[in-house]
Design a protein around this motif. Structure first.
Motif, PDB file in Angstrom:
ATOM      1  N   LEU A  17       0.766  -1.240   0.014  1.00 32.42           N
ATOM      2  CA  LEU A  17       0.044   0.011  -0.056  1.00 32.42           C
ATOM      3  C   LEU A  17       0.768   1.361   0.085  1.00 32.42           C
ATOM      4  CD1 LEU A  17      -2.738  -1.254   2.428  1.00 32.42           C
ATOM      5  CD2 LEU A  17      -3.242  -0.637   0.142  1.00 32.42           C
ATOM      6  N   THR A  18       1.706   1.320   1.001  1.00 30.05           N
ATOM      7  CA  THR A  18       2.712   2.567   0.768  1.00 30.05           C
ATOM      8  C   THR A  18       3.625   2.639  -0.300  1.00 30.05           C
ATOM      9  OG1 THR A  18       4.685   1.578   2.171  1.00 30.05           O
ATOM     10  CG2 THR A  18       2.945   2.647   3.297  1.00 30.05           C
ATOM     11  N   VAL A  24       4.638   8.414  -0.122  1.00 31.17           N
ATOM     12  CA  VAL A  24       4.108   9.992   0.246  1.00 31.17           C
ATOM     13  C   VAL A  24       2.672   9.942   0.601  1.00 31.17           C
ATOM     14  CG1 VAL A  24       6.034  11.120  -0.745  1.00 31.17           C
ATOM     15  CG2 VAL A  24       3.862  10.606  -1.957  1.00 31.17           C
ATOM     16  N   CYS A  25       2.073  10.752   1.202  1.00 31.76           N
ATOM     17  CA  CYS A  25       0.749  11.043   1.606  1.00 31.76           C
ATOM     18  C   CYS A  25      -0.227  11.274   0.309  1.00 31.76           C
ATOM     19  CB  CYS A  25       0.287  11.773   2.669  1.00 31.76           C
ATOM     20  SG  CYS A  25      -1.426  12.228   3.016  1.00 31.76           S
ATOM     21  N   PRO A  26      -0.992  10.684  -0.133  1.00 31.38           N
ATOM     22  CA  PRO A  26      -1.627  11.115  -1.619  1.00 31.38           C
ATOM     23  C   PRO A  26      -2.300  12.218  -1.508  1.00 31.38           C
ATOM     24  CG  PRO A  26      -2.881   9.163  -0.799  1.00 31.38           C
ATOM     25  CD  PRO A  26      -1.675   9.445   0.400  1.00 31.38           C
ATOM     26  N   LEU A  32       5.493   9.216   4.175  1.00 33.68           N
ATOM     27  CA  LEU A  32       4.915   8.359   5.187  1.00 33.68           C
ATOM     28  C   LEU A  32       5.912   7.771   6.234  1.00 33.68           C
ATOM     29  CD1 LEU A  32       2.421   6.744   2.725  1.00 33.68           C
ATOM     30  CD2 LEU A  32       1.836   8.735   4.226  1.00 33.68           C
ATOM     31  N   PHE A  33       6.842   8.093   5.960  1.00 28.57           N
ATOM     32  CA  PHE A  33       7.935   7.293   6.980  1.00 28.57           C
ATOM     33  C   PHE A  33       9.070   8.488   7.336  1.00 28.57           C
ATOM     34  CE2 PHE A  33       6.601   4.161   4.278  1.00 28.57           C
ATOM     35  CZ  PHE A  33       6.547   3.062   5.083  1.00 28.57           C
ATOM     36  N   SER A  40      14.104   4.245  10.715  1.00 26.68           N
ATOM     37  CA  SER A  40      12.799   4.500  10.227  1.00 26.68           C
ATOM     38  C   SER A  40      11.595   4.198  10.942  1.00 26.68           C
ATOM     39  CB  SER A  40      12.642   3.584   8.636  1.00 26.68           C
ATOM     40  OG  SER A  40      13.758   4.352   8.103  1.00 26.68           O
ATOM     41  N   PHE A  41      10.518   4.972  10.863  1.00 28.50           N
ATOM     42  CA  PHE A  41       9.301   4.948  11.469  1.00 28.50           C
ATOM     43  C   PHE A  41       8.318   5.210  10.664  1.00 28.50           C
ATOM     44  CE2 PHE A  41      12.495   5.751  14.802  1.00 28.50           C
ATOM     45  CZ  PHE A  41      12.274   4.833  15.663  1.00 28.50           C
TER      46      PHE A  41
END
Length: 124
Positions: A17-18, A24-26, A32-33, A40-41
């Motif tokens: 999905l990511t 990145v947020c669409p 997104l991280f 990484s989170f």
């Protein structure tokens, strides 16, 4: 209204999905991280485009195109940064729903094209 159980999305589904949204947020293009001290989170949540447990009002409001009859299907899921997920969910609007449906349709089509490309090699 029947209650649907929230499904646990495993690592492979989260990666798929990511990756589909290029990390990145669409809605706002935020990553997104994030990294902190070399680790990484995740900075996102998996959002149901059509709600998991719609209220009666949402059920009436969203008599619209659905990307899947199964609300837990990957076609009905999209990773959003936490801020955008909160804004999308409360209050949910028809305009925002339609926006996310169109965004997800774009990514679904692109994924289908990438699959075709990988199956059919061109000899140069």
């Amino acid at each position: 209204m029947a209650q649907s159980n929230r499904k646990h999305y495993g690592e492979a589904q989260n990666v798929a999905l990511t990756s589909q949204v290029d990390g990145v947020c669409p809605r706002c293009d935020k990553p997104l991280f994030y990294k902190k001290k070399g680790k990484s989170f995740k900075a996102y949540e998996i959002a149901h485009i059509y709600p998991l447990n719609p209220s009666h009002e949402e059920d009436e409001l969203l008599k619209e195109e659905r990307l899947s009859q199964d609300v837990n299907d990957e076609d009905n899921l999209i990773p959003l940064c936490k801020g955008c997920h909160g804004k999308f969910d409360k209050p949910r609007t028809v305009e925002e729903y339609r926006e996310l449906v169109e965004i997800k349709k774009h990514y679904i089509a692109r994924s289908g094209q990438e699959t075709l490309w990988s199956l059919h090699h061109l000899d140069v």
